[in-house]
Design an enzyme around this catalytic site. Structure first.
Site, PDB file in Angstrom:
ATOM      1  N   GLU A 293       0.818  -1.191   0.078  1.00 61.92           N
ATOM      2  CA  GLU A 293      -0.083  -0.111  -0.067  1.00 61.92           C
ATOM      3  C   GLU A 293       0.507   1.298  -0.081  1.00 61.92           C
ATOM      4  O   GLU A 293       0.798   2.256   0.814  1.00 61.92           O
ATOM      5  CB  GLU A 293      -0.873  -0.092   1.229  1.00 61.92           C
ATOM      6  CG  GLU A 293      -1.903  -1.372   0.987  1.00 61.92           C
ATOM      7  CD  GLU A 293      -2.736  -1.429   2.192  1.00 61.92           C
ATOM      8  OE1 GLU A 293      -2.800  -0.590   3.272  1.00 61.92           O
ATOM      9  OE2 GLU A 293      -3.629  -2.345   2.290  1.00 61.92           O
TER      10      GLU A 293
ATOM     11  N   ASN B 256       2.035  -4.848  -3.362  1.00 65.34           N
ATOM     12  CA  ASN B 256       0.677  -5.218  -3.093  1.00 65.34           C
ATOM     13  C   ASN B 256      -0.153  -3.892  -2.658  1.00 65.34           C
ATOM     14  O   ASN B 256       0.413  -3.301  -1.958  1.00 65.34           O
ATOM     15  CB  ASN B 256       0.738  -6.144  -1.881  1.00 65.34           C
ATOM     16  CG  ASN B 256      -0.576  -7.003  -1.723  1.00 65.34           C
ATOM     17  OD1 ASN B 256      -1.145  -7.495  -2.710  1.00 65.34           O
ATOM     18  ND2 ASN B 256      -0.989  -6.942  -0.549  1.00 65.34           N
TER      19      ASN B 256
ATOM     20  N   HIS C  70     -10.314  -5.830  -2.768  1.00 66.25           N
ATOM     21  CA  HIS C  70     -11.146  -5.769  -1.723  1.00 66.25           C
ATOM     22  C   HIS C  70     -12.381  -4.812  -2.464  1.00 66.25           C
ATOM     23  O   HIS C  70     -12.426  -3.679  -2.407  1.00 66.25           O
ATOM     24  CB  HIS C  70     -10.745  -4.832  -0.543  1.00 66.25           C
ATOM     25  CG  HIS C  70      -9.767  -5.744   0.333  1.00 66.25           C
ATOM     26  ND1 HIS C  70     -10.042  -6.872   0.971  1.00 66.25           N
ATOM     27  CD2 HIS C  70      -8.296  -5.654   0.684  1.00 66.25           C
ATOM     28  CE1 HIS C  70      -9.112  -7.184   1.743  1.00 66.25           C
ATOM     29  NE2 HIS C  70      -7.916  -6.634   1.315  1.00 66.25           N
TER      30      HIS C  70
ATOM     31  N   GLU D  30      -5.871 -10.540  -2.090  1.00 68.83           N
ATOM     32  CA  GLU D  30      -6.842 -10.564  -0.785  1.00 68.83           C
ATOM     33  C   GLU D  30      -8.404 -10.378  -1.034  1.00 68.83           C
ATOM     34  O   GLU D  30      -9.185  -9.484  -0.496  1.00 68.83           O
ATOM     35  CB  GLU D  30      -6.205  -9.134   0.192  1.00 68.83           C
ATOM     36  CG  GLU D  30      -5.068  -9.248   0.428  1.00 68.83           C
ATOM     37  CD  GLU D  30      -4.546  -8.091   1.251  1.00 68.83           C
ATOM     38  OE1 GLU D  30      -5.380  -7.340   1.823  1.00 68.83           O
ATOM     39  OE2 GLU D  30      -3.336  -7.641   1.297  1.00 68.83           O
TER      40      GLU D  30
ATOM     41  N   ASP E 223     -12.046 -10.119  -1.305  1.00 64.36           N
ATOM     42  CA  ASP E 223     -13.390 -10.288  -0.600  1.00 64.36           C
ATOM     43  C   ASP E 223     -14.477  -9.410  -1.416  1.00 64.36           C
ATOM     44  O   ASP E 223     -14.001  -8.185  -2.201  1.00 64.36           O
ATOM     45  CB  ASP E 223     -13.601 -10.141   0.760  1.00 64.36           C
ATOM     46  CG  ASP E 223     -12.662  -8.726   1.150  1.00 64.36           C
ATOM     47  OD1 ASP E 223     -12.627  -8.051   0.540  1.00 64.36           O
ATOM     48  OD2 ASP E 223     -12.182  -8.984   2.301  1.00 64.36           O
TER      49      ASP E 223
END
Ligand code: 9MR
Length: 344
Positions: A158, A199, A235, A264, A266
């Site tokens: 990030e 990432n 996400h 990651e 979702d």
């Protein structure tokens, strides 16, 4: 004669049942997501977290359905170097041991991030030279510890803002943008074989933030800095729409010679969930799986845990949830079947 043959067949069958026992049943069980992904040369994984490992039904599904796991918190700086120079790898080790027992591979997450840092690091000012030494030691001690045990590292997590400018972190502020190349070089020295990733979230679409990664990745590659992959966290949220340019975006990184992974995943929604929202969610899960399969070098997909029981979403986004392919009772949702279909 015929009677004899039947008797032999019958006896053989009895022996087979006796020998294979319940394993004979396994033939009727559907292939796991990992089985299906492997047919495409991909992995299908899940994040997990140490407190969840006392939940036996949860651990059982985690160990059978997936061929890759990522520790959700256990390898972060606050956990691994709680006091300066004092390292504690117990949480990460627990997950690596579990993965080994289940023949799963592990993504290391994460070495350099502005969040979940120990107080000794954030609670004072650092001169650049001091912080460089601290960062190098942290990275190299952790990477060395997990050498041969993780196949990839999220080296820097990030690093960019939404508009593509560098995020103002303790590392950026003190060391300048070069901290990213340094972190990659130090990690590579400590384990020349492990794949090194940057990432981030909100980089699934082509746009200012993913463009920043594209430019940086190109520059780092041109300078011979050891960068091997870009992790797109994914996400997603129903209210923001599906990232329609995901496949193109994966492809442009792949053209730079880089791996990509959905790291990651979702897909959250406003609660309560209903049939329509779950159907849209399922479609998106299917679509992102297909996008990864369509692009060479998109090496795998990791859910940010697999069940709503342990999702981070409700605690961070008020009124949102139901983001994962298994519900809170570990029952598969439409999303699970959509992933299966996409992998078939
Ligand atoms: O899943 C993690 C959760 O348990 C922590 O409370 C949270 C703290 O920020 O971090 C979560 O994982 C994050 C990951 O490390 C980086 N990308 C965003 C994830 C969700 O916040």
């Amino acid at each position: 004669m015929r009677k004899n043959r039947l008797a032999v067949v019958g006896a053989l069958a009895a022996v087979l049942v006796a020998v294979t026992g319940p394993a004979g049943v396994a033939h009727d069980e559907p292939p796991t997501l990992a089985d299906l992904a492997q047919r495409h040369g991909r992995y299908f994984g899940s994040a997990t977290d140490n407190p969840e490992l006392t939940d036996a039904p949860y651990v059982s599904l985690l160990g059978s359905e997936f061929d890759q796991i990522t520790p959700g918190n256990g390898m972060k700086w606050y956990a691994t170097e709680p006091q300066q120079g004092v390292f504690d790898f117990s949480q990460g080790d627990e997950i690596v041991d579990l993965a080994r027992a289940n023949h799963q591979k592990v993504r290391g997450h994460t070495l350099v991030w502005h969040s979940q840092l120990p107080d000794w690091l954030t609670g004072r000012e650092w001169k650049a030279g001091e912080l460089r030494a601290v960062l190098k030691k942290h990275i190299q001690t952790e990477v060395r510890h997990y050498r041969g045990k993780v196949f990839a590292w999220d080296v820097v997590n990030e690093a960019f803002n939404e508009d593509g400018t560098y995020r103002d972190t303790i590392f950026y502020r003190t060391l300048g943008p070069g901290y990213i190349a340094d972190a990659l070089r130090w990690a590579h020295q400590a384990d020349p074989r492990v794949k090194l990733y940057l990432n981030d979230y909100n980089i699934e679409s082509v746009g200012p933030k993913s463009d920043a990664y594209y430019r940086l990745a190109k520059e780092l590659r041109a300078q011979g800095v050891p960068l091997h992959g870009i992790g797109l966290q994914a996400h997603l949220a129903l209210q923001y729409g599906y990232p329609a340019t995901l496949e193109d975006n994966l492809r442009r990184f792949s053209r730079l010679g880089l791996e990509t992974a959905l790291t990651e995943v979702d897909i959250r929604m406003y609660l309560p969930a209903d049939e329509e929202k779950l159907a849209t969610q399922a479609e998106w899960y299917g679509d992102l799986t297909e996008a990864c399969l369509a692009v060479r070098r998109c090496v795998g997909i990791t859910l940010w845990d697999y069940t709503d029981k342990y999702s981070w979403i409700p605690a961070f986004f008020e009124g949102e949830g139901a983001a994962l392919p298994w519900d809170e009772e570990l029952r598969p949702k439409p999303a699970y079947y959509a992933i299966r279909d996409a992998l078939k």
